[in-house]
Design a protein around this motif. Structure first.
Motif, PDB file in Angstrom:
ATOM      1  N   PRO A   1       0.802  -1.228   0.000  1.00 57.16           N
ATOM      2  CA  PRO A   1       0.000   0.000   0.000  1.00 57.16           C
ATOM      3  C   PRO A   1       0.835   1.278   0.000  1.00 57.16           C
ATOM      4  O   PRO A   1       0.353   2.326  -0.430  1.00 57.16           O
ATOM      5  N   ASP A   2       2.076   1.204   0.463  1.00 53.98           N
ATOM      6  CA  ASP A   2       2.913   2.402   0.505  1.00 53.98           C
ATOM      7  C   ASP A   2       3.671   2.635  -0.789  1.00 53.98           C
ATOM      8  O   ASP A   2       3.775   3.767  -1.262  1.00 53.98           O
ATOM      9  N   THR A   3       4.224   1.573  -1.370  1.00 51.93           N
ATOM     10  CA  THR A   3       5.078   1.741  -2.548  1.00 51.93           C
ATOM     11  C   THR A   3       4.393   1.383  -3.860  1.00 51.93           C
ATOM     12  O   THR A   3       4.882   1.734  -4.920  1.00 51.93           O
ATOM     13  N   GLY A   4       3.274   0.651  -3.784  1.00 56.23           N
ATOM     14  CA  GLY A   4       2.616   0.190  -5.014  1.00 56.23           C
ATOM     15  C   GLY A   4       3.327  -1.001  -5.639  1.00 56.23           C
ATOM     16  O   GLY A   4       2.921  -1.499  -6.682  1.00 56.23           O
ATOM     17  N   GLU A   5       4.406  -1.478  -4.987  1.00 65.28           N
ATOM     18  CA  GLU A   5       5.188  -2.604  -5.507  1.00 65.28           C
ATOM     19  C   GLU A   5       4.415  -3.913  -5.337  1.00 65.28           C
ATOM     20  O   GLU A   5       3.765  -4.137  -4.317  1.00 65.28           O
TER      21      GLU A   5
END
Length: 132
Positions: free
Chosen positions: A46-50
């Motif tokens: 959710p933070d990096t989209g990775e």
């Protein structure tokens, strides 16, 4: 190892053949997990989209016992005599050996010999196998 390994043949409830061998980096003693992908959509951070990958359900574990250039035979793990004694479903005659080899939960219709016990999450030809 770049190609995705899969089960090519089910020899028995204790042995399978995977479609990778020495040309793919497999060696005797390699530990493999037979997995089932839980959904096709990857889990995303959710933070990096990775992409974090997909959730894998483990259907069974095997150990490579014989390697050919393009395939390998893998066996279900052996259980020590101490652990055998802790399992109530084993016959007393099986306790006298040095080890007990557990059955893989394979699809009975895809085995090349013998009659395995039926159960949940059966191992089938085409299941993905990964090296851990």
């Amino acid at each position: 190892m770049t190609k995705e390994m899969k089960i090519a043949k089910i020899i028995s409830t204790k042995q399978i053949v995977v479609n990778a061998g020495s040309n793919d980096g497999l060696e005797v003693g390699d530990k493999l997990e037979i997995i089932d992908k839980f959904g096709d959509e990857p889990i995303v951070d959710p933070d990096t989209g990775e992409s974090l990958g997909t959730l894998d359900l483990i259907k069974g574990n095997v150990i490579v016992s014989k390697v050919y250039p393009h395939m390998a035979i893998a066996d279900s793990p052996k259980v020590s005599p101490f652990l055998q004694a802790m399992r109530p479903n084993l016959s007393s005659s099986s306790l006298y050996g040095s080890s007990y080899q557990e059955d893989l939960n394979v699809d009975p219709s895809q085995i090349t010999g013998g009659l395995p016990e039926a159960g949940d999450q059966q191992i089938r030809i085409g299941d993905i196998v990964i090296k851990r």
